[in-house]
Design a protein around this motif. Structure first.
Motif, PDB file in Angstrom:
ATOM      1  N   PHE A 285       4.476  -1.173   1.188  1.00  0.00           N
ATOM      2  CA  PHE A 285       4.635  -0.878   1.929  1.00  0.00           C
ATOM      3  C   PHE A 285       4.826   0.066   3.251  1.00  0.00           C
ATOM      4  O   PHE A 285       4.618   0.533   3.979  1.00  0.00           O
ATOM      5  CB  PHE A 285       6.031  -1.723   1.795  1.00  0.00           C
ATOM      6  CG  PHE A 285       6.890  -1.697   3.310  1.00  0.00           C
ATOM      7  CD1 PHE A 285       6.292  -3.414   3.562  1.00  0.00           C
ATOM      8  CD2 PHE A 285       7.839  -1.238   3.623  1.00  0.00           C
ATOM      9  CE1 PHE A 285       7.164  -3.489   5.529  1.00  0.00           C
ATOM     10  CE2 PHE A 285       8.550  -1.416   5.087  1.00  0.00           C
ATOM     11  CZ  PHE A 285       8.120  -2.562   4.970  1.00  0.00           C
ATOM     12  N   VAL A 286       5.252   1.175   2.224  1.00  0.00           N
ATOM     13  CA  VAL A 286       5.372   2.576   3.551  1.00  0.00           C
ATOM     14  C   VAL A 286       4.244   2.905   3.979  1.00  0.00           C
ATOM     15  O   VAL A 286       3.568   3.309   5.058  1.00  0.00           O
ATOM     16  CB  VAL A 286       5.928   4.086   2.386  1.00  0.00           C
ATOM     17  CG1 VAL A 286       5.760   4.970   2.678  1.00  0.00           C
ATOM     18  CG2 VAL A 286       7.647   3.431   1.601  1.00  0.00           C
ATOM     19  N   TRP A 287       2.805   2.509   2.991  1.00  0.00           N
ATOM     20  CA  TRP A 287       1.529   3.638   3.280  1.00  0.00           C
ATOM     21  C   TRP A 287       1.573   2.811   4.352  1.00  0.00           C
ATOM     22  O   TRP A 287       0.678   3.115   5.082  1.00  0.00           O
ATOM     23  CB  TRP A 287       0.517   3.407   1.971  1.00  0.00           C
ATOM     24  CG  TRP A 287      -0.590   3.354   2.456  1.00  0.00           C
ATOM     25  CD1 TRP A 287      -1.739   2.630   2.430  1.00  0.00           C
ATOM     26  CD2 TRP A 287      -1.543   4.791   3.740  1.00  0.00           C
ATOM     27  NE1 TRP A 287      -2.564   2.465   2.789  1.00  0.00           N
ATOM     28  CE2 TRP A 287      -2.732   3.863   3.068  1.00  0.00           C
ATOM     29  CE3 TRP A 287      -1.409   5.547   4.298  1.00  0.00           C
ATOM     30  CZ2 TRP A 287      -3.685   4.682   3.616  1.00  0.00           C
ATOM     31  CZ3 TRP A 287      -1.683   6.576   4.837  1.00  0.00           C
ATOM     32  CH2 TRP A 287      -3.327   6.003   4.685  1.00  0.00           C
ATOM     33  N   THR A 288       1.561   0.859   4.425  1.00  0.00           N
ATOM     34  CA  THR A 288       0.940   0.212   5.291  1.00  0.00           C
ATOM     35  C   THR A 288       1.695   0.347   6.451  1.00  0.00           C
ATOM     36  O   THR A 288       1.273   0.736   7.598  1.00  0.00           O
ATOM     37  CB  THR A 288       1.240  -1.119   4.839  1.00  0.00           C
ATOM     38  OG1 THR A 288       0.901  -1.601   2.878  1.00  0.00           O
ATOM     39  CG2 THR A 288       0.652  -2.261   6.155  1.00  0.00           C
ATOM     40  N   VAL A 289       2.326   0.956   6.498  1.00  0.00           N
ATOM     41  CA  VAL A 289       3.536   1.041   7.840  1.00  0.00           C
ATOM     42  C   VAL A 289       3.509   2.192   8.615  1.00  0.00           C
ATOM     43  O   VAL A 289       3.009   2.384   9.638  1.00  0.00           O
ATOM     44  CB  VAL A 289       5.012   1.181   7.869  1.00  0.00           C
ATOM     45  CG1 VAL A 289       5.814   1.142   9.155  1.00  0.00           C
ATOM     46  CG2 VAL A 289       6.187  -0.255   7.443  1.00  0.00           C
ATOM     47  N   SER A 290       2.526   3.834   7.416  1.00  0.00           N
ATOM     48  CA  SER A 290       2.430   4.401   7.695  1.00  0.00           C
ATOM     49  C   SER A 290       0.913   4.391   8.819  1.00  0.00           C
ATOM     50  O   SER A 290       0.714   5.485   9.594  1.00  0.00           O
ATOM     51  CB  SER A 290       2.529   5.313   6.435  1.00  0.00           C
ATOM     52  OG  SER A 290       3.548   5.446   6.068  1.00  0.00           O
TER      53      SER A 290
END
Lengths: 513, 416
Positions: A285-290
């Motif tokens: 999730f963090v990488w997707t948003v980043s």
């Protein structure tokens, strides 16, 4: 004048009748095909669409619907139904081993509960009727002993009481009428359910049109208590509330197949409470948003700077403008695969050019960098184009007035052009963020979500975004968890849906409605 | 006015019914048709042999539908329901456990005669939780190939002989690798076992899933000796990723692959010999994964009213010596049925069958299990990348992998 304005009267009526007749013909064909395949729900939907279409196009008071009907049907079938289905499946324990209904699972478990004897006793069988009821002449393959099986019981036949056929198996006896192949095929389901009792719980059951085996039913279902009992092992299995019959004494022992069971939306709570699911999910999730944020910023930044640079009258400006569009003109999947080849460790041109052996795709940070770089290549022409358009929409007087007031070109860019551009382009930036949030093709074709640090217990790749992680969860291996994938899809749906709504409101597109 | 409208509606209804009658597939004709699904390899062979046949299962007509690739077949099978699903499906042994778990495959009680003709390893490959779900069609395994123009007419006798040849000729012959596992991690198993490794140990003739061999002391030592250079980096001998073209181009002298690649290798002009991967001492060999492809009756056959016909087709033709001989002649794969296997004359098929004799059963439920986080194939891929690409410590890498695999095998063995 509208060309179709004159298309009225009898020709128009004939055209309408022919057109509706063709549509009806296709829908009726689909209806019959669906019922033939036992797809009842689909058949009902098709019937409703056919009735709806005829009503809408023949009633006089449904004029607006005449235009909306095709779009509405497609919207319901291809958007609303999949969303509703995904929502409902996200509330079920729906994974490998839990796919069918409970009734089907019980039927299947009872089938697997049929045990052959230790000698795998097999009979050559001639099916027929005796006294109007099912019967079979059964020749045991090893001892060649012949039996007459009926629904009441199986009796041994003495030599001389039957005659052998051309295959040297019993083919006729008094009062027995054999079936033809076509008759057998026509009664396939009925024959498949036949059991010729032998006593002691044993029976002979047909396995094909001409072979039967000796079986015992070792698993018994009690519908009153909803339990299965293995009579051979003396074990009782009870519905565990999660789609399986589990041993009452050892709940870890479950019978397979299970069924698709409602699990109170536990797929959602698992995302945050189960460490084996939570860990990868939060990382992804963090990488997707980043990724979505960085890639939009980078694409906009480069596109905007190029638009500024080419806004001035310089030599070969048209040539530069044309060439900058090229990455946008080439199909993206081709570009991605070419970039994938360029970064190949062994054969790639990048390593070849610099005489290096960098393993680009096996380093998490390098792989992430490549993804941002390749997406920049694919996306900057779009932002260059819209930035160019937006720049031309800014009144020249503003820049002129600022110059007269002594503002430097840098100040004009920072304080006048950029704020105005952002105001114009915000909806496009937000929609681009939403698009990249779900940019499956880029990730799947470039890195396939990898690298995955399998040896340290990671199950999600370093470059996996939510959509690729969902795909892997649902279809990535022989162990599929479709319920969990549906739950992740719903979270993505709400994020992207909220962004889209925000974008629409900000752009005031809906204000006119 | 109403009359006119009714007239129009009746015209439409009549026209639609007539047209739809032409469009609808003949329901009666399809009632007793047995639908067989296959991949792009077996599909054309089955089409040639049994499509349209009405004598194998009298009263039924066989219709073969094949897909563009095994992955396409797998994808369609994953989504299949009784509405459009097949009555019979052919595919790898992993279909047995997956189909049994999902309730899509019907159990098949073997008769005594059939049981006597099928090897026990073949029956085990078709089983899940002690029930049999299919009949093994052919032996799905790999064999060791050496390029005769490079290495010579005789096969290497030891693993060291191969490595020595590679080191001696690397520069002069422009070799880009020593041995290529064309099927990646799956095809590399004989190389691992030749060096003292593997998935699990054996206890007599049975597998001992409690003992993982991937981190054996012998494998750790032999990787360092044969596959790494003095600095601990890969010496380039072992290749497992995209090396097939280099073998075909004569840049890699040894390979491990299956019969399905032989035509392509021959077409590339490589004159190859067939055998088993040589072990550390002469006469010892690496163990191929010996798997079986199977034919399975689906539970959809019952819903379609062709269950008996489908079982007749599978037990009476796919499993029979006649059916398997015909399939072997078409595919070049060794048949599973013992009687059919005895009739093989093609040298390449015989070569693969001989290599299979040194193999070990590929137990799909154990290799596909991911109770430890990832399955055997993904774990092995990471091991190869970490050791041969990233240059990580051999011992620590193999121990980490073994920890995952021991959880997988313990979980899977409970269901075998």
């Amino acid at each position: 004048m509208n060309r179709l304005a004159g298309f009225t009267g009898l020709p128009a009526q004939i055209f309408k009748i022919c057109f509706i007749a063709i549509v009806d013909a296709i829908l009726i064909a689909m209806f019959f095909a669906s019922t033939h395949k036992h797809a009842t729900s689909l058949a009902i939907v098709i019937a409703l669409v056919a009735l709806g279409a005829n009503f809408v196009y023949f009633a006089k008071f449904t004029l607006p619907f005449k235009f909306l009907f095709p779009g509405l049907v497609l919207l319901v079938v291809f958007v609303v139904v999949p969303i509703l289905y995904t929502i409902s499946m996200s509330a079920f324990n729906y994974k490998t081993g839990n796919e069918i209904s409970k009734g089907q699972a019980i039927t299947q478990l009872l089938q697997t509960g049929l045990a052959p004897d230790s000698a795998n006793t097999t009979y050559d069988m001639v099916l027929g009727k005796k006294d109007g009821d099912w019967a079979a002449l059964l020749t045991e393959q090893v001892s060649h002993q012949v039996y007459l099986g009926t629904l009441k019981g199986t009796t041994k036949l003495e030599k001389g009481s039957y005659t052998l056929n051309s295959l040297a198996i019993a083919g006729a006896t008094a009062g027995f009428t054999p079936l033809t192949a076509d008759q057998t095929a026509a009664s396939d389901s009925a024959i498949g359910a036949l059991k010729f009792p032998l006593g002691n719980g044993q029976f002979i059951a047909p396995q094909s049109a001409d072979v039967a085996v000796l079986l015992t039913q070792s698993l018994v279902y009690d519908s009153k208590t909803d339990t299965l009992t293995n009579t051979a092992l003396n074990r009782t299995y009870k519905d565990n509330g999660d789609g399986n019959f589990a041993n009452v004494k050892d709940k870890t022992e479950k019978l397979l197949p299970g069924w698709r069971a409602f699990n109170n939306f536990r797929n959602y709570t698992h995302l945050f409470s189960d460490p084996t699911v939570r860990g990868p999910f939060i990382g992804v999730f963090v990488w997707t948003v980043s990724f979505a944020f960085l890639t939009v910023i980078m694409m906009f930044g480069v596109g905007f700077l190029l638009a500024i640079a080419l806004d001035k009258k310089i030599a070969f400006r048209r040539f530069y403008r044309s060439i900058l569009i090229l990455p946008y003109a080439i199909p993206s999947f081709m570009s991605i695969l070419i970039w994938n080849g360029l970064f190949n460790r062994q054969f790639g041109a990048i390593n070849g050019l610099f005489h290096t052996h960098i393993d680009w795709f096996n380093s998490p940070w390098l792989a992430k960098g490549i993804i941002l770089l390749v997406n920049l290549w694919l996306g900057f022409p779009y932002f260059y184009l819209i930035s160019t358009g937006a720049l031309q929409a800014i009144p020249a007087e503003l820049e002129e007035a600022a110059s007269i007031d002594g503002a430097s070109p840098r100040k004009i860019l920072r304080l006048i052009k950029l704020p105005l551009m952002l105001q114009i382009l915000s909806p496009l930036l937000i929609s681009s963020f939403a698009f990249n949030f779900n940019n499956f093709n880029l990730i799947y074709l470039l890195t396939a979500g990898g690298p995955t640090d399998v040896l340290h217990g990671k199950t999600a790749g370093a470059t996996d975004i939510l959509i690729t992680y969902t795909y892997k969860t649902a279809f990535g291996s022989s162990e599929q968890n479709l319920g969990l994938a549906c739950a992740i899809s719903m979270i993505m749906f709400f994020i992207v849906g909220s962004l889209s709504l925000w974008s629409l409101r900000r752009s005031k597109v809906l204000d006119g409605f | 006015m109403m009359k006119k409208r009714f007239g129009a509606v009746s015209v439409i209804a009549s026209a639609a019914l007539v047209a739809s009658a032409l469009l609808v597939p003949s329901a009666n004709a399809a009632t007793k048709t047995i639908i067989v699904w296959a991949d792009e390899q077996r599909g054309p062979q089955l089409t040639k042999l049994i499509d349209g046949n009405t004598t194998i299962a009298p009263g039924y007509k066989i219709q073969v539908k094949f897909f563009s690739a095994l992955t396409a077949l797998q994808s369609a099978w994953d989504k299949a329901t009784s509405a459009g699903g097949p009555d019979v499906i052919t595919g790898p042994a992993s279909f047995a456990s997956q189909g049994a778990k999902s309730g899509k495959l019907a159990p098949l009680p073997y008769g005594a005669l059939l049981k006597s003709q099928i090897p026990s390893a073949g029956i085990a490959a078709m089983s899940f939780q002690r029930k049999i779900y299919g009949v093994p069609l052919d032996v799905d395994t790999t064999a060791f190939l050496w390029n005769k123009a490079l290495f010579g007419a005789s096969a290497p006798t030891t693993f060291k002989a191969m490595v020595d040849y590679y080191n001696a000729n690397k520069a002069s012959k422009g070799l880009t690798g020593g041995i290529c596992a064309l099927e990646g991690t799956w095809g590399s198993h004989p190389i691992l076992t030749a060096l003292g490794g593997g998935a699990w140990a054996s206890k007599g003739s049975n597998a001992d899933y409690s003992k993982v061999l991937l981190n054996s002391a012998a494998l750790k030592a032999n990787i360092k000796t044969y596959l790494l250079d003095a600095s601990g980096k890969s010496n380039g001998f072992f290749q497992w990723d995209g090396c097939g073209d280099a073998f075909k181009a004569g840049k890699i002298p040894f390979a491990n692959t299956g019969a399905w690649n032989f035509d392509g290798i021959k077409a590339a002009g490589v004159n190859f010999g067939l055998g088993a991967v040589p072990g550390l001492v002469a006469g010892s060999y690496g163990q191929q994964w010996v798997n079986y492809s199977g034919a399975y009756v689906t539970t959809f056959a019952s819903a379609h009213g062709v269950d008996l016909g489908a079982k007749k087709l599978v037990m009476g033709w796919f499993a029979s010596p006649e059916g398997q001989t015909a399939m072997s002649l078409a595919s070049g794969r060794p048949p599973a049925n013992r009687i059919a296997a005895a009739k093989i004359t093609d040298p390449n098929t015989l070569g693969v069958a001989t290599a299979a004799l040194t193999g070990t059963p590929q137990v799909s439920p154990a290799l596909d299990d991911k109770a430890g986080g990832s399955n055997w194939y993904d774990v092995l891929g990471s091991v190869y990348t970490d050791i041969f690409t990233k240059g990580k410590d051999v011992s620590a890498t193999l121990d980490a992998a073994a920890a995952i695999l021991s959880k997988n095998f313990a979980d899977a063995s409970a269901n075998l």
